[in-house]
Each structure stands twice: as C-alpha cells, then as structure tokens.
Design a protein around this motif. Structure first.
Motif, PDB file in Angstrom:
ATOM      1  N   TYR A 127       0.854  -1.175   0.000  1.00 36.73           N
ATOM      2  CA  TYR A 127       0.000   0.000   0.000  1.00 36.73           C
ATOM      3  C   TYR A 127       0.896   1.232   0.000  1.00 36.73           C
ATOM      4  O   TYR A 127       1.609   1.477   0.970  1.00 36.73           O
ATOM      5  CB  TYR A 127      -0.870  -0.065   1.253  1.00 36.73           C
ATOM      6  N   ARG A 166      -1.999   6.136   0.850  1.00 37.63           N
ATOM      7  CA  ARG A 166      -2.386   6.366   2.237  1.00 37.63           C
ATOM      8  C   ARG A 166      -2.571   7.856   2.509  1.00 37.63           C
ATOM      9  O   ARG A 166      -3.519   8.269   3.175  1.00 37.63           O
ATOM     10  CB  ARG A 166      -1.348   5.788   3.193  1.00 37.63           C
ATOM     11  N   LYS A 181      -5.901   9.046   0.922  1.00 41.13           N
ATOM     12  CA  LYS A 181      -7.082   8.654   1.698  1.00 41.13           C
ATOM     13  C   LYS A 181      -7.189   9.476   2.974  1.00 41.13           C
ATOM     14  O   LYS A 181      -8.279   9.875   3.378  1.00 41.13           O
ATOM     15  CB  LYS A 181      -7.023   7.166   2.024  1.00 41.13           C
ATOM     16  N   TRP A 182      -6.051   9.725   3.627  1.00 35.67           N
ATOM     17  CA  TRP A 182      -6.069  10.528   4.853  1.00 35.67           C
ATOM     18  C   TRP A 182      -6.554  11.945   4.558  1.00 35.67           C
ATOM     19  O   TRP A 182      -7.356  12.504   5.291  1.00 35.67           O
ATOM     20  CB  TRP A 182      -4.681  10.567   5.482  1.00 35.67           C
TER      21      TRP A 182
END
Length: 121
Positions: free
Chosen positions: A9, A14, A17-18
């Motif tokens: 990932y 990440r 998405k955060w």
C-alpha cells in the motif's frame, strides 16, 4: 521469466485517503455536525471562560462534567478579564486537573490558567 512485483500500500495512496477523510471531517464540522455550544457573541470588554481536563483535553461544562450533549453550557461569559481570572483561580483551587482558557471577542486565547502557572495570574 521475472515474477511480477507486488507493491505494498503506497505512501501516496495512504496520504490521499487521509487527506480525503480530513476534508470530509472538516466539511461536516463546518456544517454544524458538532453538538457543542457555539461561541457566544461578546461585547468589547467581555471574555468567555472554557474549562478542559488537562490530560485528555476534553471540554467540561459549567459544573465540570464532560460536555457531550448539545444542551450543556461550556462557555461562561464574564464582563471583565479580572472577574474571569478570579473565577478560573477558584476552579483550579478546587480541582488541580482542570485548565481554564479565556477567549476574547475575536475568539483568540487571552489566558490559559492551569496548576502549573496558577500563581502567575
């Protein structure tokens, strides 16, 4: 023949998405999704006092209970800084695990009184 490389990932995914979740939370907050009392309208000399638990940062209502319901009053309005500081000192004398913040008309923190700087005010 080489095996296909499987990537974990990625950091980019990440982060993306955060960032999306942060934007969604920010929009919900601005739409009135929070259930706490809104900042009061103050006059020039008035200040608002807010209580919070030092270790957790959870806001407290006027009777020093956790503020989790919309009908709980978290802001106490005083007509002068001196009266508010006196009240904040009384609160901290009774409970050492509480800090009091004094906000001005522009919603900026004027003073933060807790057990560490209790004597300064």
């Amino acid at each position: 023949m080489k095996k296909p490389v499987r990537y974990r990932y990625s950091l980019y995914t990440r982060l993306k998405k955060w960032l999306q979740s942060t934007v969604i939370r920010w929009k919900n907050r601005n739409e009135g999704g929070g259930n706490l009392e809104k900042f009061p309208v103050l006059n020039i000399k008035e200040v608002a006092l807010v209580r919070a638990e030092i270790h957790t940062g959870i806001l407290l209502d006027e009777s020093c209970n956790y503020a989790v319901y919309p009908n709980q009053k978290i802001y106490t309005v005083f007509e002068s800084i001196e009266k508010a500081l006196k009240h904040a000192r009384q609160i901290i004398e009774e409970r050492r695990n509480i800090e009091c913040m004094l906000y001005g008309i522009d919603q900026r923190v004027l003073y933060c009184v807790n057990c560490n700087n209790f004597e300064a005010y």
